[in-house]
Design a protein around this motif. Structure first.
Motif, mmCIF file in Angstrom:
data_model
loop_
_atom_site.group_PDB
_atom_site.id
_atom_site.type_symbol
_atom_site.label_atom_id
_atom_site.label_comp_id
_atom_site.label_asym_id
_atom_site.label_seq_id
_atom_site.Cartn_x
_atom_site.Cartn_y
_atom_site.Cartn_z
ATOM 1 N N ALA A 22 -5.990 14.248 -14.777
ATOM 2 C CA ALA A 22 -5.571 13.220 -14.236
ATOM 3 C C ALA A 22 -4.510 13.307 -12.984
ATOM 4 O O ALA A 22 -4.603 12.702 -11.743
ATOM 5 N N GLY A 23 -3.727 14.377 -13.148
ATOM 6 C CA GLY A 23 -2.873 14.380 -12.408
ATOM 7 C C GLY A 23 -3.392 15.105 -10.997
ATOM 8 O O GLY A 23 -3.062 14.603 -9.825
ATOM 9 N N VAL A 24 -4.547 16.019 -11.132
ATOM 10 C CA VAL A 24 -5.023 16.509 -9.915
ATOM 11 C C VAL A 24 -5.940 15.686 -9.312
ATOM 12 O O VAL A 24 -5.939 15.489 -8.079
ATOM 13 N N ALA A 63 -14.366 18.931 -11.777
ATOM 14 C CA ALA A 63 -14.593 17.596 -12.277
ATOM 15 C C ALA A 63 -13.531 16.760 -11.782
ATOM 16 O O ALA A 63 -13.326 15.519 -11.540
ATOM 17 N N ALA A 64 -12.402 17.349 -12.033
ATOM 18 C CA ALA A 64 -11.027 16.507 -11.485
ATOM 19 C C ALA A 64 -11.140 16.251 -9.893
ATOM 20 O O ALA A 64 -10.719 15.071 -9.528
ATOM 21 N N VAL A 65 -11.479 17.098 -9.047
ATOM 22 C CA VAL A 65 -11.428 16.953 -7.787
ATOM 23 C C VAL A 65 -12.479 15.910 -7.398
ATOM 24 O O VAL A 65 -12.124 14.922 -6.489
ATOM 25 N N LYS A 66 -13.562 15.950 -8.027
ATOM 26 C CA LYS A 66 -14.707 14.931 -7.566
ATOM 27 C C LYS A 66 -14.041 13.411 -8.229
ATOM 28 O O LYS A 66 -14.434 12.677 -7.375
ATOM 29 N N PHE A 114 -13.150 22.526 -15.056
ATOM 30 C CA PHE A 114 -12.255 21.554 -15.108
ATOM 31 C C PHE A 114 -11.977 20.865 -13.651
ATOM 32 O O PHE A 114 -11.372 19.789 -13.343
ATOM 33 N N ALA A 115 -11.483 22.032 -12.893
ATOM 34 C CA ALA A 115 -10.941 21.415 -11.605
ATOM 35 C C ALA A 115 -11.927 20.800 -10.809
ATOM 36 O O ALA A 115 -11.654 19.881 -10.056
ATOM 37 N N LEU A 118 -10.108 18.387 6.246
ATOM 38 C CA LEU A 118 -8.856 18.823 5.439
ATOM 39 C C LEU A 118 -9.083 19.481 4.216
ATOM 40 O O LEU A 118 -9.759 19.228 3.055
ATOM 41 N N VAL A 119 -8.664 20.986 4.402
ATOM 42 C CA VAL A 119 -8.752 21.841 3.326
ATOM 43 C C VAL A 119 -7.189 22.121 2.588
ATOM 44 O O VAL A 119 -6.218 22.286 3.037
ATOM 45 N N THR A 120 -7.360 21.920 1.158
ATOM 46 C CA THR A 120 -5.974 21.848 0.518
ATOM 47 C C THR A 120 -6.074 22.298 -0.898
ATOM 48 O O THR A 120 -7.028 22.110 -1.671
ATOM 49 N N SER A 121 -4.981 22.966 -1.377
ATOM 50 C CA SER A 121 -4.823 23.331 -2.660
ATOM 51 C C SER A 121 -3.839 22.349 -3.533
ATOM 52 O O SER A 121 -3.574 22.575 -4.536
ATOM 53 N N ALA A 122 -3.155 21.343 -2.622
ATOM 54 C CA ALA A 122 -2.082 20.823 -3.230
ATOM 55 C C ALA A 122 -2.309 19.924 -4.399
ATOM 56 O O ALA A 122 -1.501 19.924 -5.359
ATOM 57 N N PRO A 123 -3.578 19.450 -4.654
ATOM 58 C CA PRO A 123 -3.594 18.728 -5.969
ATOM 59 C C PRO A 123 -3.318 19.424 -7.098
ATOM 60 O O PRO A 123 -3.163 18.950 -8.231
ATOM 61 N N TYR A 124 -3.679 20.980 -7.202
ATOM 62 C CA TYR A 124 -3.585 21.797 -8.219
ATOM 63 C C TYR A 124 -2.169 22.122 -8.806
ATOM 64 O O TYR A 124 -1.890 22.324 -9.934
#
Length: 281
Positions: free
Chosen positions: A105-107, A143-146, A140-141, A261-267
């Motif tokens: 949920a944080g991601v 699913a969270a991103v979506k 898992f990543a 926008l390409v990002t890794s920040a949510p992880y």
């Protein structure tokens, strides 16, 4: 409740936490006593991996009623799920299920913040999260991103073409135009993406025919420079801002001309807080 994660992966998580049972619950003689367990949001969040958490509890032996769907924005106090069954089942699945929701949920919440910041300027802008998640948790990543409303930038090396400067180190005698021609002949159904380090490199790659110019660690001002240099081409490329993109600067990148926008920040987002209440029934 449908899960996008293979059942075996969820079984592995449960087994990893209690490979030989729950010694505390067994020692106290509580395993067969009926109980109820409720998960609720303790703060605002975007729900993610809720069906997977429910499946984990079911694998442990509980009956679960899921109250929300992934991608749903939750206010503090919103109930996520309710599980009933023997205490042994509830206590065995408790922490694994809770932690799964909290982390992802944080991601999802972080991804949603970037999506909303970009969409406030231009609804057509896409936010894509990279494959730079922790190794071993790709499913898992994704699913969270979506759930957060973003998409995956690249699921892996096998299905997309992205030419990095590290590739070009081996191709110093080949022009960008020749490189484009060779790749189009070899993979005609694929978009051609190249990462560049300055606006002049980006303009040259666009003129050579690349479909997407990935601008690595550009400032919004540099994105604007690249956008101006490629705007009047017969086939203007998609400009992707990558590296350092977050919710607080997404608007600036979109205004400068980035369409992706390409990002890794949510992880790197902190987990969201999920409260758990367990009681005898």
């Amino acid at each position: 409740m449908a899960s996008s994660i293979p059942r075996a992966e969820l079984e592995r998580l449960l087994f990893d936490d209690a490979p030989h049972g729950d010694l505390t619950t067994e020692t106290l003689g509580l395993a067969d006593r009926p109980g109820v367990m409720r998960f609720a949001a303790r703060e605002k969040m975007v729900a993610a991996l809720t069906a997977e958490a429910a499946t984990i509890l079911e694998l442990a032996g509980a009956r679960v009623e899921l109250c929300v769907a992934d991608g749903q924005s939750l206010e503090s106090g919103a109930e996520i799920l309710c599980a009933r069954g023997p205490a042994g089942a509830l206590l065995r699945g408790w922490k694994v299920a809770q932690t799964l929701i909290e982390i992802w949920a944080g991601v999802a919440t972080s991804a949603r913040a970037i999506v909303e910041a970009a969409g406030a300027v231009s609804p057509g802008v896409c936010v894509a999260c990279t494959r730079k998640n922790i190794p071993g948790v790709k499913n898992f990543a994704i699913a969270a991103v979506k759930a957060g409303g973003a998409v995956m930038h690249r699921l892996g090396l096998s299905e997309t073409i992205l030419v990095f400067p590290e590739h070009r180190a081996f191709l110093q005698n080949e022009s960008l135009a020749d490189l484009v021609a060779r790749m189009r002949a070899s993979a005609p159904e694929k978009k051609l993406v190249i990462e560049v380090r300055n606006a002049s490199e980006g303009a040259a790659a666009a003129q050579a025919g690349f479909d997407v110019i990935q601008a690595e660690k550009f400032s919004p001002m540099q994105i604007a420079e690249l956008a101006a240099a490629t705007r009047d081409l017969a086939r203007p490329p998609v400009i992707a801002a990558a590296g350092g993109v977050k919710a607080d600067n997404a608007r600036d990148y979109v205004l400068a001309g980035a369409r992706l926008l390409v990002t890794s920040a949510p992880y790197h987002a902190p987990p969201r807080d999920v409260s758990v209440r367990i009681s005898a029934e």
